[in-house]
Design a protein around this motif. Structure first.
Motif, short mmCIF file in Angstrom:
data_model
loop_
_atom_site.label_atom_id
_atom_site.label_comp_id
_atom_site.label_asym_id
_atom_site.label_seq_id
_atom_site.Cartn_x
_atom_site.Cartn_y
_atom_site.Cartn_z
N GLN A 1 12.40 -14.68 68.39
CA GLN A 1 11.09 -14.85 69.02
C GLN A 1 11.22 -15.78 70.22
N GLN B 1 0.32 -18.52 60.63
CA GLN B 1 0.23 -19.69 59.75
C GLN B 1 -0.63 -20.75 60.42
N LEU C 1 1.51 -18.37 54.94
CA LEU C 1 1.49 -17.32 55.95
C LEU C 1 0.54 -16.20 55.53
N VAL D 1 0.71 -20.95 64.27
CA VAL D 1 2.10 -20.55 64.44
C VAL D 1 2.22 -19.07 64.07
N TYR D 2 2.87 -18.30 64.91
CA TYR D 2 3.00 -16.86 64.72
C TYR D 2 4.46 -16.52 64.43
N PHE D 3 4.66 -15.75 63.37
CA PHE D 3 6.01 -15.36 62.94
C PHE D 3 6.17 -13.85 63.00
N GLY E 1 9.34 -18.59 64.59
CA GLY E 1 7.94 -18.91 64.79
C GLY E 1 7.65 -19.38 66.20
N THR F 1 4.58 -21.42 68.29
CA THR F 1 3.32 -22.16 68.20
C THR F 1 2.44 -21.83 69.39
N GLN G 1 10.82 -23.91 54.53
CA GLN G 1 10.42 -24.10 55.91
C GLN G 1 10.69 -25.54 56.31
N GLY H 1 11.77 -22.62 61.33
CA GLY H 1 11.17 -21.41 60.83
C GLY H 1 11.29 -21.28 59.33
#
Lengths: 112, 115
Positions: free
Chosen positions: A6, A38, A44, A87-89, A105, A107, B37, B42
């Motif tokens: 990412q 998240q 999540l 936060v995107y995973f 992830g 942010t 985590q 991550g």
């Protein structure tokens, strides 16, 4: 092996701006692809998914298209809100009977 | 339908003690996954279990860590002789099937602090 990459964060935007978070993957076979979100102090939550090439997943104004030719699954939203700060995973499941593999992830911080 | 339940939410242990983290999957889910985590790192896969079986433990440290998912009761992640480096958030997820297109549902995590 299987992996997800990412874009580095943090991403800082003003409200109503356009959002793109890049995600590329390496996998054998025909993986399914996912975006999770998240919020602070939480677990999540699934945001959207796509299970085959050219599928578009969408939810809450977010979209991502499964591009097999570029091994990508970029997350987009046309107009972000302060409440999208999280936060995107990006994740994949490469085949049946395996666990999801996550990127590190990204942010997102949205200001009014 | 209750979601994935993890407890405790916060756990403080002194170095050398044991930590036990519990996870009750969603009703009808027989596949459980544990992740760790750490800030800036991550979500790292640790172990995948099905009822009474370990399917994949390739992400588990070889020493001090173990996991089980008995026929009855929650899944347990056990960390013996904890060290400061074990401080992290530990998340459990469950899914109803192992199919490739099935998402996993996450609990709220256990935040372990080793002092």
């Amino acid at each position: 092996g299987n992996s997800v990459t990412q874009m580095e964060g943090p991403v800082t935007l003003s409200e109503e701006a356009f959002l793109t978070i890049n995600c590329t993957y390496t996998a054998t076979g025909y993986p399914s692809l996912f975006w999770y979100v998240q919020y602070p102090g939480e677990g999540l939550q699934l945001l959207l998914k796509a299970t085959k090439a050219d599928d578009k997943g969408s939810n809450k104004g977010f979209e991502a298209t499964y591009r097999k030719e570029t091994t990508s699954f970029h997350l987009e939203k046309g107009s972000v809100q302060v409440s999208d700060s999280a936060v995107y995973f990006c994740a994949l499941r490469s085949q049946a009977g395996t666990a999801l593999i996550f990127g590190k992830g990204t942010t997102l911080s949205v200001s009014s | 339908n209750a979601g994935v339940m993890q407890n405790p939410r916060h756990l403080v242990r002194r170095r050398g003690q044991e930590a036990r983290l519990r996870c009750s999957p969603m009703k009808g889910h027989s596949h459980v996954y544990w992740y760790r985590q750490l800030p800036e790192e991550g979500l790292k896969f640790m172990v995948y279990l099905q009822k009474e079986n370990i399917i994949d433990e390739s992400g588990m440290p070889k020493e001090r860590f173990s996991a089980e998912f008995p026929k009855e009761g929650p899944s347990i992640l056990r960390i013996q002789q904890v060290v400061r480096g074990d401080s992290a958030a530990y998340f459990c997820a469950s899914s109803p099937t192992p199919q490739v297109n099935t998402e996993a549902f996450f609990g709220q995590g256990t935040r372990l602090t080793v002092v």
